[in-house]
Design a protein around this motif. Structure first.
Motif, mmCIF file in Angstrom:
data_model
loop_
_atom_site.group_PDB
_atom_site.id
_atom_site.type_symbol
_atom_site.label_atom_id
_atom_site.label_comp_id
_atom_site.label_asym_id
_atom_site.label_seq_id
_atom_site.Cartn_x
_atom_site.Cartn_y
_atom_site.Cartn_z
ATOM 1 N N GLY A 160 50.765 50.178 49.826
ATOM 2 C CA GLY A 160 50.944 51.066 48.684
ATOM 3 C C GLY A 160 50.299 50.563 47.410
ATOM 4 O O GLY A 160 50.087 51.329 46.468
ATOM 5 N N VAL A 161 49.970 49.264 47.357
ATOM 6 C CA VAL A 161 49.320 48.714 46.160
ATOM 7 C C VAL A 161 47.879 49.228 46.082
ATOM 8 O O VAL A 161 47.157 49.224 47.083
ATOM 9 C CB VAL A 161 49.332 47.168 46.231
ATOM 10 N N ARG A 162 47.456 49.687 44.895
ATOM 11 C CA ARG A 162 46.066 50.124 44.737
ATOM 12 C C ARG A 162 45.137 48.922 44.582
ATOM 13 O O ARG A 162 45.482 47.931 43.922
ATOM 14 C CB ARG A 162 45.904 51.010 43.489
ATOM 15 N N GLU A 163 43.944 49.049 45.134
ATOM 16 C CA GLU A 163 42.966 47.953 45.052
ATOM 17 C C GLU A 163 42.680 47.569 43.597
ATOM 18 O O GLU A 163 42.634 46.376 43.268
ATOM 19 C CB GLU A 163 41.656 48.364 45.729
ATOM 20 N N ASP A 185 32.925 39.544 38.935
ATOM 21 C CA ASP A 185 33.843 40.666 39.138
ATOM 22 C C ASP A 185 34.624 40.474 40.440
ATOM 23 O O ASP A 185 34.028 40.284 41.511
ATOM 24 C CB ASP A 185 33.071 41.992 39.202
ATOM 25 N N THR A 186 35.926 40.522 40.331
ATOM 26 C CA THR A 186 36.793 40.265 41.475
ATOM 27 C C THR A 186 36.633 41.357 42.539
ATOM 28 O O THR A 186 36.634 42.547 42.226
ATOM 29 C CB THR A 186 38.259 40.227 41.000
ATOM 30 N N ILE A 187 36.499 40.914 43.775
ATOM 31 C CA ILE A 187 36.471 41.856 44.895
ATOM 32 C C ILE A 187 37.851 41.849 45.556
ATOM 33 O O ILE A 187 38.356 40.795 45.947
ATOM 34 C CB ILE A 187 35.388 41.461 45.929
ATOM 35 N N PHE A 188 38.472 43.017 45.592
ATOM 36 C CA PHE A 188 39.697 43.221 46.374
ATOM 37 C C PHE A 188 39.480 44.540 47.100
ATOM 38 O O PHE A 188 39.484 45.601 46.488
ATOM 39 C CB PHE A 188 40.927 43.305 45.455
ATOM 40 N N VAL A 189 39.218 44.457 48.394
ATOM 41 C CA VAL A 189 38.994 45.674 49.179
ATOM 42 C C VAL A 189 39.886 45.639 50.412
ATOM 43 O O VAL A 189 40.279 44.555 50.878
ATOM 44 C CB VAL A 189 37.510 45.846 49.589
ATOM 45 N N SER A 190 40.206 46.823 50.928
ATOM 46 C CA SER A 190 41.173 46.919 52.029
ATOM 47 C C SER A 190 40.677 47.907 53.078
ATOM 48 O O SER A 190 39.845 48.782 52.806
ATOM 49 C CB SER A 190 42.527 47.355 51.486
ATOM 50 N N VAL A 200 33.582 47.412 46.065
ATOM 51 C CA VAL A 200 34.171 47.466 44.721
ATOM 52 C C VAL A 200 35.590 48.023 44.832
ATOM 53 O O VAL A 200 35.804 49.040 45.482
ATOM 54 C CB VAL A 200 33.311 48.363 43.799
ATOM 55 N N PRO A 201 36.566 47.347 44.208
ATOM 56 C CA PRO A 201 37.936 47.857 44.274
ATOM 57 C C PRO A 201 38.036 49.255 43.683
ATOM 58 O O PRO A 201 37.403 49.553 42.664
ATOM 59 C CB PRO A 201 38.741 46.862 43.426
ATOM 60 N N GLY A 202 38.815 50.098 44.325
ATOM 61 C CA GLY A 202 38.932 51.483 43.864
ATOM 62 C C GLY A 202 40.374 51.962 43.900
ATOM 63 O O GLY A 202 41.316 51.165 43.878
ATOM 64 N N GLU A 203 40.511 53.294 43.972
ATOM 65 C CA GLU A 203 41.843 53.907 43.946
ATOM 66 C C GLU A 203 42.604 53.707 45.254
ATOM 67 O O GLU A 203 43.803 53.956 45.322
ATOM 68 C CB GLU A 203 41.703 55.416 43.708
ATOM 69 N N LYS A 204 41.888 53.301 46.295
ATOM 70 C CA LYS A 204 42.526 53.200 47.619
ATOM 71 C C LYS A 204 43.760 52.305 47.581
ATOM 72 O O LYS A 204 43.777 51.281 46.911
ATOM 73 C CB LYS A 204 41.516 52.636 48.631
#
Ligand SMILES: [Mn+2]
Length: 356
Positions: A160-163, A185-190, A200-204
């Motif tokens: 449920g946490v957004r990227e 720039d921090t990369i957090f992808v799921s 690139v981290p987004g709304e997901k």
């Protein structure tokens, strides 16, 4: 800092007369000056000058010890006067200066031969590649913050946490724990986005069953570190585990193999042989690693095309990955300090698969 200009003088051709430093990273390297993106450094065999505008003159005069600090009026006219005073006829510039700037320098300095070949930049990069104790200490402090951030994220990450919120959480954590800046720039992808090596981290939002890839680092006293971890959320399939284990095996093998005196491509090959041998040829497109320092990506590289010798005192990343397009990917990365007899992993974050 004075030692650094002395080393540069020793590395340049015998007929060296002057070097004009205009890039942020090399200005920082030679002066320790990390405030703003302005200022012109002129290195002569007998003396270094720093021409800096009024916004930064006070901090420059207080902090720059090994150069004569001059208030900027018209910088290139001031450079011309200094070159005339010192009878300089030949000036080296960095090849990373812009073409527009190089043109302005040439126009401003009639009668001076301006060399924009790679010679100066290559010499500086070679000096920067081997870290001093102080530089290594800064990277160690950056890595300690990066490790603490990873531990924090193991608690933070939930379905449920957004990227983008998670990426911001990482940046806040690092800056709140002593990082002057973040290294990049921090990369957090799921989920499926983990197949993008630099997604690139987004709304997901993070879902159960996702892999999460975090590629991040703190910057302390001007020096970067670089780490990637991939974790599973809720559960991991047999295929996810198989891919993870292959990347981990490659990463551990490279950490065990890497030492001073090797060509960059030799270490890359250790990872590539394991990953391709496991059937993932075509799914590991980037190089194994790169040097890290003032910039996040420096030379030399651990890559298939790099024949440069990696020397003792260099700080490198080791970051193999496997990326299955549209499905998932795994990357595991450490920043390491290269010694004669091996390499030391600077961080302490665990690498076995963590299922949150
Ligand atoms: Mn990296």
């Amino acid at each position: 800092m004075k030692q650094r200009t002395e080393k540069l003088l020793a590395a340049m051709p015998r007929d060296f007369e002057a070097a004009l430093i205009s890039t942020d990273v090399n200005r920082f390297y030679f002066l320790g000056f990390d405030s703003g993106d302005a200022g012109t450094v002129l290195i002569l065999p007998e003396k270094t000058y720093f021409i800096i505008d009024s916004r930064y003159i006070e901090i420059a005069e207080a902090t720059v010890k090994d150069a004569e600090v001059i208030l900027e009026k018209k910088a290139l006219e001031q450079v011309r006067e200094l070159l005339t005073d010192h009878s300089v006829k030949r000036l080296y510039m960095e090849d990373k200066a812009t073409v527009a700037y190089a043109n302005r320098v040439r126009e401003a300095l009639p009668g001076v031969e301006v060399d924009t070949s790679a010679l100066l930049s290559d010499a500086v990069e070679a000096l920067r590649a081997v870290k001093s104790k102080e530089e290594l200490d800064a990277i160690r402090r950056a890595q300690a913050i990066t490790d603490a951030c990873f531990a924090h994220m193991l608690d933070y990450i939930k379905p449920g946490v957004r990227e983008i919120d998670a990426a911001l959480e990482m940046e806040l954590f690092m800056r709140g724990h002593g990082a002057g800046k973040i290294a990049f720039d921090t990369i957090f992808v799921s989920g499926a986005k983990t197949s993008l090596p630099h997604g690139v981290p987004g709304e997901k939002r993070v879902d159960a069953g996702d892999f999460v890839t975090m590629d991040f680092g703190a910057r302390v006293d001007g020096y970067c570190t670089d780490m990637t971890r991939t974790v599973a959320v809720g559960s991991a399939t047999d295929e996810q585990r198989a891919v993870y284990d292959t990347v981990l095996k490659a990463q551990l093998a490279c950490c065990a193999y890497a030492r001073a005196g090797q060509e960059g491509r030799a270490v890359d090959k250790v990872a590539r042989d394991i990953i391709y041998g496991a059937g993932y040829e075509g799914f590991f497109g980037h190089g194994l690693g790169h040097a890290v320092g003032i910039e996040i990506h420096e030379s030399p590289r651990y890559s298939p095309s790099c024949a440069d010798i990696v020397r003792a005192g260099m700080v490198m990343t080791i970051e193999p990955g496997i990326y299955l397009p549209g499905r998932f990917g795994v990357r595991i990365e450490d920043t390491v300090f290269v010694r004669e007899d091996g390499c030391e992993i600077i961080g302490t974050s665990p690498k076995e698969l963590i299922v949150l």
